[in-house]
Design an enzyme around this catalytic site. Structure first.
Site, PDB file in Angstrom:
ATOM      1  N   CYS A 152       0.818  -1.221   0.000  1.00 43.70           N
ATOM      2  CA  CYS A 152       0.000   0.000   0.000  1.00 43.70           C
ATOM      3  C   CYS A 152       0.848   1.266   0.000  1.00 43.70           C
ATOM      4  O   CYS A 152       0.611   2.175  -0.786  1.00 43.70           O
ATOM      5  CB  CYS A 152      -0.947   0.006   1.200  1.00 43.70           C
ATOM      6  SG  CYS A 152      -2.156  -1.335   1.160  1.00 43.70           S
ATOM      7  N   HIS A 153       1.831   1.331   0.899  1.00 39.95           N
ATOM      8  CA  HIS A 153       2.624   2.551   1.021  1.00 39.95           C
ATOM      9  C   HIS A 153       4.123   2.285   1.133  1.00 39.95           C
ATOM     10  O   HIS A 153       4.886   3.184   1.465  1.00 39.95           O
ATOM     11  CB  HIS A 153       2.140   3.383   2.218  1.00 39.95           C
ATOM     12  CG  HIS A 153       0.709   3.776   2.093  1.00 39.95           C
ATOM     13  ND1 HIS A 153      -0.294   3.113   2.765  1.00 39.95           N
ATOM     14  CD2 HIS A 153       0.107   4.725   1.343  1.00 39.95           C
ATOM     15  CE1 HIS A 153      -1.460   3.654   2.437  1.00 39.95           C
ATOM     16  NE2 HIS A 153      -1.243   4.628   1.580  1.00 39.95           N
ATOM     17  N   GLY A 154       4.535   1.035   0.923  1.00 43.37           N
ATOM     18  CA  GLY A 154       5.956   0.723   0.830  1.00 43.37           C
ATOM     19  C   GLY A 154       6.689   0.462   2.129  1.00 43.37           C
ATOM     20  O   GLY A 154       7.916   0.509   2.157  1.00 43.37           O
TER      21      GLY A 154
END
Length: 188
Positions: A152-154
């Site tokens: 999703c956001h690393g």
């Protein structure tokens, strides 16, 4: 003089015991109270957890089928649970990291049970916004630190499921669990 006697008799009759009006008031209030409880009892009872939720309060996981280096996904309280059998190399990599350099400093020993350092049990929910990280399934991206990677956001986690890179503020949560035998755990 006759009037005085009559007045005294009336006063005596009014002061005696419970009057009919008092009895009706007590009966009406009691009836209303019982009726109120009869209405409130089911409303309060419906707030209790249902049987299916209580059944999910604990989860038993069989460890005997998990090969060294493998991770599985289980379910605990309707959320993913990651159970990972760490290799000697993964344990060495986790131990080589200085905890003081981590955003959420913890050692592998703090995240596992004494004497069972090879078993890492964590919730499979990223601490940033609640996505499910990759790395527990066969062939999934484990990120640059070999643990878990949140698509999703690393956020990237190491082999001890500690946050190493990305926006996640904390390590993957370690739930309360205990060993019921050498090859089984009870989570919850």
């Amino acid at each position: 003089m006759a009037t005085e006697v009559q007045g005294t008799d009336a006063a005596v009759h009014e002061g005696e015991g419970v009057r009919r009006r008092d009895f009706i008031n007590i009966a009406a209030v009691s009836f209303a109270g019982v009726g109120g409880l009869a209405v409130l009892a089911p409303l309060i009872n419906q707030m209790n957890p249902s049987a299916d939720v209580l059944a999910q309060a604990t989860s038993e996981v069989d460890l005997s089928a998990i090969a060294e280096g493998q991770a599985i996904k289980a379910v605990f309280r309707s959320q993913p649970l990651f159970v990972r059998h760490l290799t000697a190399k993964e344990i060495a990599e986790a131990d080589a990291v200085d905890p003081s350099t981590l955003r959420d400093p913890q050692t592998l020993e703090q995240r596992t049970v004494d004497g069972k350092k090879q078993w890492l049990i964590t919730m499979g929910v990223c601490t940033h916004l609640g996505c499910v990280p990759l790395g527990a399934g066969e062939g999934e991206n484990r990120g640059e630190f070999g643990g878990y990677f949140c698509p999703c956001h690393g956020s990237a986690y190491d082999t001890a499921a500690r946050i190493r890179k990305g926006p996640a503020p904390k390590n993957l949560q370690v739930p309360t669990y205990k060993y019921t035998s050498d090859t089984a755990i009870l989570v919850g």
